[in-house]
Design a protein around this motif. Structure first.
Motif, PDB file in Angstrom:
ATOM      1  N   PHE A 107       6.429 -11.567  -0.572  1.00  0.00           N
ATOM      2  CA  PHE A 107       5.539 -12.206  -1.550  1.00  0.00           C
ATOM      3  C   PHE A 107       5.300 -11.233  -2.696  1.00  0.00           C
ATOM      4  O   PHE A 107       5.541 -10.018  -2.583  1.00  0.00           O
ATOM      5  N   SER A 108       4.819 -11.763  -3.781  1.00  0.00           N
ATOM      6  CA  SER A 108       4.472 -10.940  -4.948  1.00  0.00           C
ATOM      7  C   SER A 108       3.240 -11.544  -5.609  1.00  0.00           C
ATOM      8  O   SER A 108       3.280 -12.664  -6.133  1.00  0.00           O
ATOM      9  N   LEU A 109       2.133 -10.807  -5.560  1.00  0.00           N
ATOM     10  CA  LEU A 109       0.868 -11.267  -6.127  1.00  0.00           C
ATOM     11  C   LEU A 109       0.286 -10.186  -7.037  1.00  0.00           C
ATOM     12  O   LEU A 109       0.860  -9.112  -7.179  1.00  0.00           O
ATOM     13  N   THR A 110      -0.866 -10.469  -7.617  1.00  0.00           N
ATOM     14  CA  THR A 110      -1.537  -9.535  -8.522  1.00  0.00           C
ATOM     15  C   THR A 110      -2.855  -9.083  -7.905  1.00  0.00           C
ATOM     16  O   THR A 110      -3.619  -9.918  -7.397  1.00  0.00           O
ATOM     17  N   THR A 111      -3.135  -7.789  -7.938  1.00  0.00           N
ATOM     18  CA  THR A 111      -4.371  -7.277  -7.367  1.00  0.00           C
ATOM     19  C   THR A 111      -5.548  -7.546  -8.301  1.00  0.00           C
ATOM     20  O   THR A 111      -5.370  -7.960  -9.462  1.00  0.00           O
ATOM     21  N   HIS A 112      -6.752  -7.290  -7.825  1.00  0.00           N
ATOM     22  CA  HIS A 112      -7.955  -7.506  -8.642  1.00  0.00           C
ATOM     23  C   HIS A 112      -8.059  -6.482  -9.776  1.00  0.00           C
ATOM     24  O   HIS A 112      -8.902  -6.641 -10.671  1.00  0.00           O
ATOM     25  N   THR A 113      -7.187  -5.461  -9.733  1.00  0.00           N
ATOM     26  CA  THR A 113      -7.144  -4.491 -10.843  1.00  0.00           C
ATOM     27  C   THR A 113      -5.999  -4.776 -11.803  1.00  0.00           C
ATOM     28  O   THR A 113      -5.813  -4.047 -12.787  1.00  0.00           O
ATOM     29  N   GLY A 114      -5.199  -5.829 -11.529  1.00  0.00           N
ATOM     30  CA  GLY A 114      -4.117  -6.217 -12.422  1.00  0.00           C
ATOM     31  C   GLY A 114      -2.753  -5.678 -12.049  1.00  0.00           C
ATOM     32  O   GLY A 114      -1.770  -5.931 -12.758  1.00  0.00           O
ATOM     33  N   ALA A 115      -2.620  -4.957 -10.941  1.00  0.00           N
ATOM     34  CA  ALA A 115      -1.336  -4.392 -10.522  1.00  0.00           C
ATOM     35  C   ALA A 115      -0.558  -5.392  -9.674  1.00  0.00           C
ATOM     36  O   ALA A 115      -1.125  -6.322  -9.087  1.00  0.00           O
ATOM     37  N   THR A 116       0.751  -5.193  -9.609  1.00  0.00           N
ATOM     38  CA  THR A 116       1.599  -6.039  -8.766  1.00  0.00           C
ATOM     39  C   THR A 116       1.531  -5.547  -7.322  1.00  0.00           C
ATOM     40  O   THR A 116       1.546  -4.339  -7.061  1.00  0.00           O
ATOM     41  N   TYR A 117       1.470  -6.503  -6.396  1.00  0.00           N
ATOM     42  CA  TYR A 117       1.336  -6.166  -4.967  1.00  0.00           C
ATOM     43  C   TYR A 117       2.309  -7.036  -4.185  1.00  0.00           C
ATOM     44  O   TYR A 117       2.308  -8.256  -4.307  1.00  0.00           O
ATOM     45  N   ASP A 185     -19.380  -6.855  -3.205  1.00  0.00           N
ATOM     46  CA  ASP A 185     -20.365  -7.116  -2.147  1.00  0.00           C
ATOM     47  C   ASP A 185     -19.843  -6.734  -0.767  1.00  0.00           C
ATOM     48  O   ASP A 185     -20.584  -6.864   0.224  1.00  0.00           O
ATOM     49  N   PHE A 186     -18.601  -6.271  -0.685  1.00  0.00           N
ATOM     50  CA  PHE A 186     -18.007  -5.997   0.620  1.00  0.00           C
ATOM     51  C   PHE A 186     -17.470  -4.565   0.691  1.00  0.00           C
ATOM     52  O   PHE A 186     -17.753  -3.745  -0.181  1.00  0.00           O
ATOM     53  N   HIS A 187     -16.731  -4.268   1.731  1.00  0.00           N
ATOM     54  CA  HIS A 187     -16.225  -2.915   1.945  1.00  0.00           C
ATOM     55  C   HIS A 187     -15.404  -2.464   0.732  1.00  0.00           C
ATOM     56  O   HIS A 187     -14.565  -3.225   0.222  1.00  0.00           O
ATOM     57  N   PRO A 188     -15.586  -1.234   0.277  1.00  0.00           N
ATOM     58  CA  PRO A 188     -14.891  -0.780  -0.942  1.00  0.00           C
ATOM     59  C   PRO A 188     -13.379  -0.675  -0.798  1.00  0.00           C
ATOM     60  O   PRO A 188     -12.675  -0.579  -1.821  1.00  0.00           O
ATOM     61  N   ALA A 189     -12.866  -0.698   0.422  1.00  0.00           N
ATOM     62  CA  ALA A 189     -11.415  -0.583   0.608  1.00  0.00           C
ATOM     63  C   ALA A 189     -10.677  -1.905   0.400  1.00  0.00           C
ATOM     64  O   ALA A 189      -9.438  -1.923   0.362  1.00  0.00           O
ATOM     65  N   PHE A 190     -11.401  -2.998   0.229  1.00  0.00           N
ATOM     66  CA  PHE A 190     -10.750  -4.305   0.086  1.00  0.00           C
ATOM     67  C   PHE A 190      -9.851  -4.351  -1.149  1.00  0.00           C
ATOM     68  O   PHE A 190     -10.201  -3.854  -2.221  1.00  0.00           O
ATOM     69  N   ILE A 191      -8.703  -4.997  -0.963  1.00  0.00           N
ATOM     70  CA  ILE A 191      -7.781  -5.276  -2.066  1.00  0.00           C
ATOM     71  C   ILE A 191      -7.725  -6.792  -2.246  1.00  0.00           C
ATOM     72  O   ILE A 191      -7.414  -7.526  -1.299  1.00  0.00           O
ATOM     73  N   GLY A 192      -8.036  -7.265  -3.441  1.00  0.00           N
ATOM     74  CA  GLY A 192      -7.999  -8.693  -3.729  1.00  0.00           C
ATOM     75  C   GLY A 192      -6.689  -9.089  -4.372  1.00  0.00           C
ATOM     76  O   GLY A 192      -6.199  -8.403  -5.271  1.00  0.00           O
ATOM     77  N   LEU A 193      -6.105 -10.200  -3.896  1.00  0.00           N
ATOM     78  CA  LEU A 193      -4.819 -10.659  -4.417  1.00  0.00           C
ATOM     79  C   LEU A 193      -4.906 -12.113  -4.880  1.00  0.00           C
ATOM     80  O   LEU A 193      -5.596 -12.937  -4.263  1.00  0.00           O
ATOM     81  N   VAL A 194      -4.178 -12.424  -5.956  1.00  0.00           N
ATOM     82  CA  VAL A 194      -4.096 -13.786  -6.459  1.00  0.00           C
ATOM     83  C   VAL A 194      -2.804 -13.912  -7.259  1.00  0.00           C
ATOM     84  O   VAL A 194      -2.191 -12.906  -7.639  1.00  0.00           O
ATOM     85  N   GLY A 195      -2.403 -15.123  -7.510  1.00  0.00           N
ATOM     86  CA  GLY A 195      -1.190 -15.374  -8.290  1.00  0.00           C
ATOM     87  C   GLY A 195      -1.165 -16.795  -8.771  1.00  0.00           C
ATOM     88  O   GLY A 195      -2.193 -17.497  -8.739  1.00  0.00           O
TER      89      GLY A 195
END
Length: 266
Positions: A107-117, A185-195
Motif C-alpha cells: 500500500f502507499s498512503l500519506t502520513t499526518h505530516t505529509g510524508a509517503t508511507y 489526544d493519544f499516544h505521541p508515537a501514533f502515525i496517522g495515514l490517509v489517501g
C-alpha cells in the motif's frame, strides 16, 4: 316468594302440636336458616373486586424497579453477547484460509505530516494497525486509548519495539492536517495515514477491513461511516499475527504478548 317471621312461627308453637304441623315447622326453620346462611356470604362481585385489588397491589414500586433493572441487565447482556458473536464471525471469516490468514500487503498512503508511507515502513517493529475515522464519536477514541495503554505497558517490558498506526477510512473529511490534530489526544508515537478513496479501499481490502464511506463523498457532506473494529498486530517482517477485537481488554492483549503467543521476546 313469601316471608315467614320468627314471631309468627313461635306463636304457632304454643298451639297443640299435630304431626302435620311439626313437619311444616321443620320445613320453615330449615328455610330460614338456609336463607340466613346465604345472606351472610359476600356478593360475587365483591369477592372478584377483592381479588383484583390484591392482584394490582402486588405490582409495587419496588417490584417495578426490580423489573426495570432486570430488563436493563438483560439488554446489556444481549448487546455484549451480540458484539462477541459478530467479532468471532469476523475472525472466522478472516481465518478461512489454511494456516496463517493472509492479512496485509502493499500500500502507499500519506502520513499526518505529509510524508509517503508504505508497507515497508512497517518492517523492523511490531506494528499495531487500527482503521477508523476522526469523526467517530466513541468507539475509535476508546480503541485508540486502549492501544496507547497497551503500548506503554509493553514498552516497559520489551522496549520501544512497537509501531502504532491509525488508518483513516474517511478520506473525504480526514485530511493529513485534521488527523494530526486528532492524534494529539493519544499516544505521541501514533502515525496517522490517509489517501485517496481508491488507495484507502485497496489497503482495507488487503487487511480485510470493511468500511461504508461513500466513494463520491465530499468534505462538507453529512454521512455515517461503519467499519470493522480490530487492532491488527503485525510482526517485524510485516506478517499478520493477531487481531484484537473491541471486547478484548488491555490486560488480555498484554497477556497474549507476555506469553509469547505473538512471538515477542523480552
Amino acid at each position: 316468594m313469601f316471608s315467614v317471621s320468627r314471631r309468627v312461627l313461635l306463636q304457632s308453637f304454643r298451639r297443640p302440636v299435630h304431626a302435620s304441623d311439626l313437619t311444616c315447622r321443620r320445613s320453615c326453620l330449615t328455610y330460614l336458616e338456609t336463607r340466613r346462611a346465604y345472606s351472610d356470604k359476600p356478593p360475587a362481585s365483591s369477592a372478584s373486586s377483592a381479588r383484583d385489588r390484591n392482584a394490582v397491589g402486588v405490582f409495587t414500586p419496588k417490584s417495578a424497579a426490580i423489573f426495570l433493572l432486570t430488563g436493563l441487565g438483560l439488554l446489556y447482556y444481549f448487546r455484549h453477547e451480540k458484539a462477541k458473536v459478530l467479532e468471532q464471525q469476523e475472525k472466522d471469516r478472516a481465518n478461512k484460509a489454511y494456516g496463517r490468514p493472509t492479512v496485509g500487503g502493499p500500500f502507499s498512503l500519506t502520513t499526518h505530516t505529509g510524508a509517503t508511507y508504505t508497507e515497508k515502513d512497517l518492517l523492523g517493529k511490531w506494528s499495531m494497525v487500527y482503521f477508523g475515522f476522526t469523526n467517530c464519536p466513541d468507539i475509535c477514541p476508546a480503541e485508540m486509548d486502549k492501544m496507547g495503554l497497551v503500548l506503554e505497558a509493553a514498552e516497559k517490558e520489551h522496549g520501544k519495539i512497537f509501531n502504532p498506526v491509525f488508518v483513516s477510512v474517511d478520506p473525504a473529511r480526514d485530511s493529513p492536517s485534521r488527523i494530526a490534530v486528532y492524534l494529539k489526544d493519544f499516544h505521541p508515537a501514533f502515525i496517522g495515514l490517509v489517501g485517496s478513496y481508491q488507495a484507502v479501499k485497496a489497503v482495507c481490502k488487503a487487511y480485510r477491513v470493511y468500511f461504508s464511506t461513500p466513494p463520491n463523498a465530499k468534505p462538507e457532506d453529512d454521512y455515517l461511516v461503519d467499519h470493522s473494529i480490530f487492532v491488527y498486530l503485525m510482526d517485524p517482517q510485516g506478517r499478520f499475527m493477531e487481531a484484537f477485537g473491541q471486547t478484548v481488554t488491555t490486560d488480555e492483549m498484554l497477556e497474549k504478548i507476555r506469553e509469547g503467543h505473538c512471538g515477542v521476546e523480552g
